[in-house]
Design an enzyme around this catalytic site. Structure first.
Site, PDB file in Angstrom:
ATOM      1  N   LYS A  84       0.834  -1.203   0.000  1.00  0.00           N
ATOM      2  CA  LYS A  84       0.000   0.000   0.000  1.00  0.00           C
ATOM      3  C   LYS A  84       0.869   1.253   0.000  1.00  0.00           C
ATOM      4  CE  LYS A  84      -2.309  -1.193   3.690  1.00  0.00           C
ATOM      5  NZ  LYS A  84      -1.796  -2.549   3.905  1.00  0.00           N
ATOM      6  N   CYS A 168     -11.994   1.334  17.172  1.00  0.00           N
ATOM      7  CA  CYS A 168     -10.797   0.515  16.946  1.00  0.00           C
ATOM      8  C   CYS A 168      -9.792   0.518  18.087  1.00  0.00           C
ATOM      9  CB  CYS A 168     -10.105   0.911  15.638  1.00  0.00           C
ATOM     10  SG  CYS A 168      -9.462   2.584  15.581  1.00  0.00           S
ATOM     11  N   MET A 169      -9.739   1.553  18.948  1.00  0.00           N
ATOM     12  CA  MET A 169      -8.699   1.513  19.971  1.00  0.00           C
ATOM     13  C   MET A 169      -9.144   2.050  21.329  1.00  0.00           C
ATOM     14  SD  MET A 169      -7.528   4.870  20.334  1.00  0.00           S
ATOM     15  CE  MET A 169      -9.075   5.689  20.163  1.00  0.00           C
ATOM     16  N   MET A 344      -6.832  -5.148  16.828  1.00  0.00           N
ATOM     17  CA  MET A 344      -8.289  -5.173  16.871  1.00  0.00           C
ATOM     18  C   MET A 344      -8.876  -6.414  17.541  1.00  0.00           C
ATOM     19  SD  MET A 344      -9.009  -2.291  15.715  1.00  0.00           S
ATOM     20  CE  MET A 344      -7.376  -1.673  16.165  1.00  0.00           C
ATOM     21  N   GLY A 381      -4.483   1.173  14.014  1.00  0.00           N
ATOM     22  CA  GLY A 381      -4.741   0.971  12.596  1.00  0.00           C
ATOM     23  C   GLY A 381      -4.801   2.232  11.770  1.00  0.00           C
ATOM     24  N   GLN A 382      -4.864   3.412  12.420  1.00  0.00           N
ATOM     25  CA  GLN A 382      -4.987   4.664  11.689  1.00  0.00           C
ATOM     26  C   GLN A 382      -3.755   5.535  11.928  1.00  0.00           C
ATOM     27  OE1 GLN A 382      -9.192   6.265  11.259  1.00  0.00           O
ATOM     28  NE2 GLN A 382      -9.344   5.280  13.246  1.00  0.00           N
TER      29      GLN A 382
END
Length: 803
Positions: A84, A168-169, A344, A381-382
């Site tokens: 990516k 997510c967190m 996650m 994840g971000q």
């Protein structure tokens, strides 16, 4: 990416290692060796995708990004990128970029001016400020999140602001707070270079954090012994590299952590010295399940933990007693250095706070903490879930720098910093994400108290759990108004009443904060297309229009605009006007204001210009006697943390008990919110794939990545498929109590679930898996569980045709 540049782009990506070796970037631009005569200028930036925070070199020519290379000067990735990352420049150039504001009129979106768009939003807010909500994400830059935070809590006295990072967190946050009294990991990525053992708790870093995982692979390729243990509910590419794979039942991680603690206690193999000096014991109160819990004695803790014997854990978690003994033996060995990684699988969990806290407890109780390689490390994840959400505090209950709206002294500190009158900040927490969207989609007549939501840099129409309840119900409610700022059409814009075209990544200035407390800065490099504009500018322009409409909260107590910015000569710059927004560096102005609020919890940030020179710095960043700025790799450790008192090896200086002790928790293992039964006999787990990021808004517009994985699928065990007479590639319906989605079956593909379990990635907007997920959430963190719900599989009459 224009067609003429693609060959150059691919060649440059391939030669990134050679070209970056000659590069010594200190400021905005560095000239690298030219290829085929191209006059490319190179700039530094963090990658736009995950929370790893890899640095890239961005090649710009003729006002376009034409090349991407890994940045060899970056400690995070050392010149390496994932698939990516090598294609990140192409996210800017999808054919369907949004380029003008669009207002819904009837069944159509029609173009309007920016002035009209800002006026529409401001008038919606003015008529009912308390019914307005702001929904952002861990993709907000630090200045963007700070501006949104200041508008809502400092201007509107409204705490209805929350991010998609709640999904997510949030449980990672509550786990850190419950254990240490302060958020975010004590260790850093350097631990992966020093550990002897890596334990993956329900995560798949080989695909989700591949650059970090490559450190383990690289060490092994050089002959170093690194033992990898994969605890999971399905086999993945991480399993392929693992020395031990422990396949657990869904929700089994809680019992496993309890079982390790029980064995250490029963066998007398815990680190008595570390525990005696640095730990206390805690449990939930029976009648009040809050984050604070209550202190318990070591004896009480020992009695409760003793119930989780190997045979009990085997029944609850599904792993063998021998494997549990193996884990306990590793933690009992102080000659080893053990790093735990999770993401996650642990966080998206109705017991997310519990299992986060218990993993920390395993490390503390065994003494595997505070040395390089000994660390419990939550990954994100971000790209700025840490820097923007957790540090700026863009959560319904939070304020910048680890403060809480419920604490009078914290409100007073922010009011002073923002020069606001006393009492401006509302002490009542706003709605968390699930509650916010539930209220928005509930008719006002039925008690729905949110009627306008502004969404920036996220796609809740695809990511919210139980979409039929939390998103789709908006359809047909004329009194509900949804505003969406994004770069592309999404599952969210389909129900939007107002769509705003947003600049993205290097089309604007920015600052992110990654998973290892590293703050990273970049400058704008190219212009956005059409009328697309910065998210931060949108927030400031709305604030100024509210000022013009007479909202009193848009002034400080001296009568100045809430976002008052001056140039070097002391002249007020009208940054709410787009043509003047880049007359000054608004990011720098907001960052310098924000960083004054970072010291209370020892999250100290350096001046903005220090980040211009660096490839990120890990906080706390403390000024040295010679005027230089020093980052911190290992928090709470006397070998590195400047806030640990001299002569102490470990000091948990934000201890919730005020005695420099971390908390070792006990939680009982409770069942999941929903389990398979006769009607819905399968477990469902959702997640990501290597080639796509989150909802695929960016990666599905990169042709190479879309060709690699063009659509979502459902992984199924061969025996389950055989029992249902389902062939590989056949389309089936996956149904839950909430909805249905149709997908092709992938048997013996990349991942391998056990019998009775299914896996579906959530990147595909043409097959919204969150129509079937459950909206049950952790009672403390309010984070939903995307990893466990009950579903059934039905064959379709035309299922054999590949669609």
């Amino acid at each position: 990416m224009i067609q003429a540049d693609r060959r150059t782009f691919l060649k440059l990506a391939a030669m990134s290692a050679a070209s970056a070796a000659a590069h010594r970037a200190e400021g905005r631009t560095t000239a690298l060796p030219q290829l085929d005569g191209a006059g490319i200028q190179w700039h530094k930036a963090p990658c736009r995708f995950c929370g790893t925070g890899c640095h890239v070199q961005v090649g710009v020519e003729a006002g376009r990004v034409v090349a991407i290379a890994g940045d060899r000067e970056a400690e995070v990735n050392k010149g390496l990128l994932c698939v990516k990352g090598y294609h990140v420049g192409m996210v800017l150039y999808g054919k369907d970029r949004l380029t003008q504001p669009l207002l819904r009129r009837g069944d159509q979106h029609v173009p309007i001016s920016w002035d009209e768009a800002i006026d529409v939003i401001a008038r919606r807010i003015v008529r009912a400020p308390e019914r307005f909500a702001f929904y952002g994400s861990g993709q907000w830059t630090i200045p963007e999140g700070y501006a949104a935070q200041k508008l809502m809590k400092g201007g509107l006295s409204n705490n209805h602001i929350d991010p998609n990072a709640r999904l997510c967190m949030a449980s990672a946050v509550t786990g850190f707070l419950a254990t240490y009294g302060v958020d975010e990991p004590a260790g850093c990525y350097d631990d992966l270079d020093a550990c002897d053992v890596v334990i993956c708790w329900g995560n798949n870093p080989a695909e989700m954090h591949p650059v970090l995982f490559s450190r383990i692979v690289d060490r092994r390729s050089r002959g170093q012994r690194v033992r990898l243990i994969d605890i999971g509910t399905r086999r993945t590419r991480t399993t392929d590299q693992a020395d031990n794979y422990l396949e657990m039942k869904p929700h089994g991680d809680v019992a496993i952590a309890l079982g390790i603690l029980a064995l250490l206690r029963a066998q007398g193999s815990w680190d008595r010295s570390f525990v005696d000096k640095h730990c206390a014991f805690r449990a939930l109160q029976a009648e009040n399940t809050t984050l604070q819990g209550e202190a318990i004695t070591f004896e009480t803790w020992s009695e409760r933990i003793a119930a989780y014997t190997p045979d009990v854990v085997e029944r609850l978690a599904g792993i063998s007693q021998d494997d549990l003994q193996m884990l306990a033996k590793l933690f009992a060995d102080r000659s080893l250095r053990i790093t735990s990684l999770w993401c996650m699988g642990v966080n998206q969990h109705t017991m997310g706070t519990a299992v986060n806290s218990l993993i920390h407890g395993v490390h503390l109780f065994s003494g595997h903490f505070g040395r390089p390689g000994d660390a419990p490390t939550s990954l994100t994840g971000q790209p700025s879930a840490c820097g923007t959400v957790r540090e700026v505090g863009t959560l319904a209950h939070a304020l910048p720098g680890g403060r809480l709206v419920a604490k009078p002294e914290h409100r007073a500190q922010c009011e002073e910093a923002w020069n606001l009158p006393e009492g401006r900040i509302n002490p009542k927490p706003g709605h968390h994400t699930v509650k916010m969207w539930e209220q928005f989609t509930t008719p006002a007549a039925d008690g729905g108290d949110i009627d306008t939501i502004f969404v920036q840099v996220t796609n809740p129409g695809q990511t919210l759990p139980n979409l039929p309840l939390l998103f789709d119900r908006k359809q047909g409610q004329d009194d509900k108004f949804l505003i969406v700022a994004d770069a592309y059409p999404t599952a969210t814009t389909r129900l939007a009443d107002l769509i705003l075209p947003a600049a993205m990544w290097v089309e604007k200035n920015g600052i992110f904060g990654n998973s290892e407390r590293r703050t990273q800065q970049w400058f704008k490099m190219v212009d956005p297309p059409g009328q697309a504009r910065d998210d931060c500018w949108m927030t400031i322009a709305i604030a100024h229009r509210l000022l013009e409409l007479g909202h009193p909260g848009m002034k400080d107590k001296d009568g100045r605009f809430l976002f008052h910015v001056e140039d070097e000569q002391g002249n007020v710059v009208p940054i709410w006007q787009w043509e003047h927004y880049y007359d000054v560096n608004v990011d720098k102005a907001l960052f310098e204001e924000y960083r004054q609020l970072t010291r209370m919890k020892h999250k100290d940030l350096a001046p903005y210009e220090e980040y211009v020179k660096a490839r990120g710095l890990r906080w706390p960043v403390v000024q040295q006697p010679d005027g230089s700025w020093r980052e911190t790799r290992f928090r709470f450790s006397g070998v590195d943390d400047p806030y640990v008192e001299q002569g102490r090896d470990i000091q948990f200086y934000h201890s919730v008990t005020g005695d420099d002790r971390a908390q070792v928790w006990f939680y009982p293992a409770n069942p999941p919110a929903e389990s398979p039964d006769g009607e819905f006999p399968f477990w469902l787990c959702t997640g990501r794939v290597l080639e796509h990021w989150h909802t695929g808004t960016m990666t599905r517009r990169i042709p190479q990545l879309l060709r690699a994985v063009p659509r979502a699928y459902v992984e199924m065990h061969p025996a389950d498929a055989r029992d249902l007479s389902i062939a590989n590639g056949e389309f089936v319906a996956i149904e839950s109590r909430r909805g249905r989605v149709e997908l092709p079956v992938w048997i013996e593909g990349r991942g391998a679930p056990p019998r009775g379990s299914l896996f579906i990635p959530f990147f595909d907007e043409t097959a919204l898996v969150n129509r079937i997920t459950i909206d049950a959430y952790d009672p403390i963190s309010k984070q939903p569980d995307y990893k466990k719900c009950a579903v059934r599989v039905r064959r379709l009459s035309n299922g054999n045709a590949v669609r």
